[in-house]
Design a protein around this motif. Structure first.
Motif, mmCIF file in Angstrom:
data_model
loop_
_atom_site.group_PDB
_atom_site.id
_atom_site.type_symbol
_atom_site.label_atom_id
_atom_site.label_comp_id
_atom_site.label_asym_id
_atom_site.label_seq_id
_atom_site.Cartn_x
_atom_site.Cartn_y
_atom_site.Cartn_z
ATOM 1 N N PRO A 82 71.683 41.198 -11.313
ATOM 2 C CA PRO A 82 72.836 42.067 -11.603
ATOM 3 C C PRO A 82 74.134 41.288 -11.800
ATOM 4 O O PRO A 82 74.904 41.576 -12.721
ATOM 5 N N ASP A 83 74.396 40.297 -10.950
ATOM 6 C CA ASP A 83 75.612 39.492 -11.108
ATOM 7 C C ASP A 83 75.554 38.673 -12.394
ATOM 8 O O ASP A 83 76.559 38.529 -13.100
ATOM 9 N N PHE B 222 73.958 39.443 -15.102
ATOM 10 C CA PHE B 222 74.104 40.362 -16.226
ATOM 11 C C PHE B 222 75.573 40.682 -16.476
ATOM 12 O O PHE B 222 76.049 40.705 -17.622
ATOM 13 N N ASP B 223 76.315 40.923 -15.413
ATOM 14 C CA ASP B 223 77.743 41.208 -15.545
ATOM 15 C C ASP B 223 78.470 40.019 -16.163
ATOM 16 O O ASP B 223 79.313 40.179 -17.059
ATOM 17 N N THR B 224 78.132 38.808 -15.692
ATOM 18 C CA THR B 224 78.748 37.606 -16.247
ATOM 19 C C THR B 224 78.412 37.455 -17.718
ATOM 20 O O THR B 224 79.274 37.126 -18.543
ATOM 21 N N ALA B 225 77.149 37.701 -18.085
ATOM 22 C CA ALA B 225 76.695 37.520 -19.461
ATOM 23 C C ALA B 225 77.505 38.360 -20.436
ATOM 24 O O ALA B 225 77.896 37.900 -21.517
ATOM 25 N N GLN B 226 77.761 39.610 -20.076
ATOM 26 C CA GLN B 226 78.517 40.485 -20.973
ATOM 27 C C GLN B 226 79.936 39.974 -21.185
ATOM 28 O O GLN B 226 80.486 40.074 -22.294
ATOM 29 N N ARG B 227 80.541 39.443 -20.155
ATOM 30 C CA ARG B 227 81.958 39.070 -20.218
ATOM 31 C C ARG B 227 82.209 37.724 -20.889
ATOM 32 O O ARG B 227 83.280 37.492 -21.432
ATOM 33 N N ILE B 228 81.225 36.834 -20.864
ATOM 34 C CA ILE B 228 81.455 35.499 -21.424
ATOM 35 C C ILE B 228 81.213 35.434 -22.924
ATOM 36 O O ILE B 228 81.758 34.576 -23.624
ATOM 37 N N ALA B 229 80.379 36.328 -23.456
ATOM 38 C CA ALA B 229 79.961 36.230 -24.845
ATOM 39 C C ALA B 229 81.080 36.661 -25.788
ATOM 40 O O ALA B 229 81.806 37.625 -25.521
ATOM 41 N N SER C 4 68.861 44.166 -18.963
ATOM 42 C CA SER C 4 69.505 43.000 -18.372
ATOM 43 C C SER C 4 68.692 41.734 -18.568
ATOM 44 O O SER C 4 69.045 40.682 -18.046
ATOM 45 N N GLY C 5 67.593 41.833 -19.347
ATOM 46 C CA GLY C 5 66.772 40.663 -19.597
ATOM 47 C C GLY C 5 66.209 40.090 -18.315
ATOM 48 O O GLY C 5 65.706 40.823 -17.457
ATOM 49 N N ASN C 6 66.283 38.769 -18.169
ATOM 50 C CA ASN C 6 65.807 38.106 -16.955
ATOM 51 C C ASN C 6 66.940 37.808 -15.980
ATOM 52 O O ASN C 6 66.812 36.933 -15.120
ATOM 53 N N ALA D 201 74.845 31.753 -25.733
ATOM 54 C CA ALA D 201 74.524 31.107 -24.464
ATOM 55 C C ALA D 201 73.097 31.451 -24.052
ATOM 56 O O ALA D 201 72.637 32.578 -24.236
ATOM 57 N N VAL D 202 72.397 30.471 -23.513
ATOM 58 C CA VAL D 202 71.086 30.676 -22.898
ATOM 59 C C VAL D 202 71.297 30.538 -21.397
ATOM 60 O O VAL D 202 71.770 29.498 -20.922
ATOM 61 N N LEU D 203 70.968 31.583 -20.639
ATOM 62 C CA LEU D 203 71.304 31.654 -19.226
ATOM 63 C C LEU D 203 70.059 31.678 -18.354
ATOM 64 O O LEU D 203 69.006 32.185 -18.761
ATOM 65 N N ASP D 204 70.203 31.142 -17.139
ATOM 66 C CA ASP D 204 69.141 31.313 -16.147
ATOM 67 C C ASP D 204 69.340 32.647 -15.439
ATOM 68 O O ASP D 204 70.237 33.434 -15.790
ATOM 69 N N ALA D 205 68.517 32.952 -14.449
ATOM 70 C CA ALA D 205 68.540 34.265 -13.808
ATOM 71 C C ALA D 205 69.877 34.588 -13.153
ATOM 72 O O ALA D 205 70.263 35.760 -13.042
#
Length: 254
Positions: free
Chosen positions: A63-64, A66-73, A58-60, A207-211
């Motif tokens: 949990p929330d 990480f879930d968002t990251a998978q769905r937006i890409a 899940s990188g940095n 996308a580059v995301l914060d925590a």
């Protein structure tokens, strides 16, 4: 006018090293990083890649996040006039994807696929004149959209890059912001972020995301020292608010 974040750069020695490294940097879309020649044009266009397995890390991200990251890409395949290349992107609303200008350049057809393997029709694209950014509009609804961070990341902040390096598996790559640097490819843009998150060809537009899964920037290039270069969210916000920032892209004809 582009809003720049507070200038919190690395030391002078670090900046000089980054400046030297930037001379060797290349854009990330397609089959190789510049200045290498592209691969031969394929004789067949491969069908869409089936759903990729979930990233093992899940990188940095929380949990929330990480879930968002998978769905937006999203994964973007550019079938151009004389070349086939891949890139990454992410949704910012139900029908809008952000990616890089060089990801959609010289295109005849854009193919967009989501994390669950669904193909989404790309209706149109527009490119920015100032930064390496582009907008792709889709006919079908995209799975999810993240929040844009209110401010740029600071040096030392943990970040995570989410995209499809080499056009393959969805990858979550952790790193940190290591510097702010004058954009070596578009000097009029101002400062961009530099991270130590490793990226590959095909990561362009990630996308580059914060925590918490908020977007703090867009990957557009890398250098030979493992640094990735990021258009900061302040620039992205300014350009999205400017009706004249993006110009409709005319598809190429073979």
């Amino acid at each position: 006018m582009i809003t720049r974040g507070r200038r919190r750069g690395a030391g002078r020695g670090d900046v000089r090293r980054l400046a030297g490294a930037a001379l060797a940097m290349g854009l990330l879309a397609g089959c190789s990083a510049l200045p290498a020649m592209p691969d031969p044009v394929p004789t067949l266009v491969e069908p869409s890649i089936p759903p990729a397995p979930a990233p093992s890390s899940s990188g940095n991200l929380s949990p929330d996040g990480f879930d968002t990251a998978q769905r937006i890409a999203v994964r973007i395949r550019n079938i151009g006039c004389g070349a086939l290349s891949t890139g990454s992107g992410f949704a910012i609303d139900d029908h809008t994807v952000i990616t890089n200008k060089h990801v959609v350049a010289d295109t005849s057809t854009l193919q967009v696929s989501t994390y669950d393997g669904r193909d989404v029709t790309a209706n149109e694209a527009a490119t920015a004149g100032l930064a390496d950014l582009a907008i792709v509009r889709t006919a079908e609804t995209l799975p999810a959209a993240p929040a844009l961070a209110d401010a740029d990341a600071d040096i030392g902040d943990a970040v995570t890059v989410v995209g499809y390096p080499l056009g393959r598996t969805l990858t979550v790559t952790p790193g940190h912001v290591v510097a702010r640097h004058t954009d070596p490819l578009n000097e009029t843009l101002g400062e961009v972020l530099v991270t130590d998150a490793p990226v590959e060809p095909g990561s362009s537009g990630s996308a580059v995301l914060d925590a918490d899964g908020r977007v703090v920037g867009v990957v557009y290039a890398k250098d030979q020292n493992g640094h990735s270069f990021v258009v900061p969210v302040s620039t992205l916000r300014s350009m999205l608010d400017d009706d004249t920032a993006f110009t409709p892209l005319t598809p190429c004809t073979s």
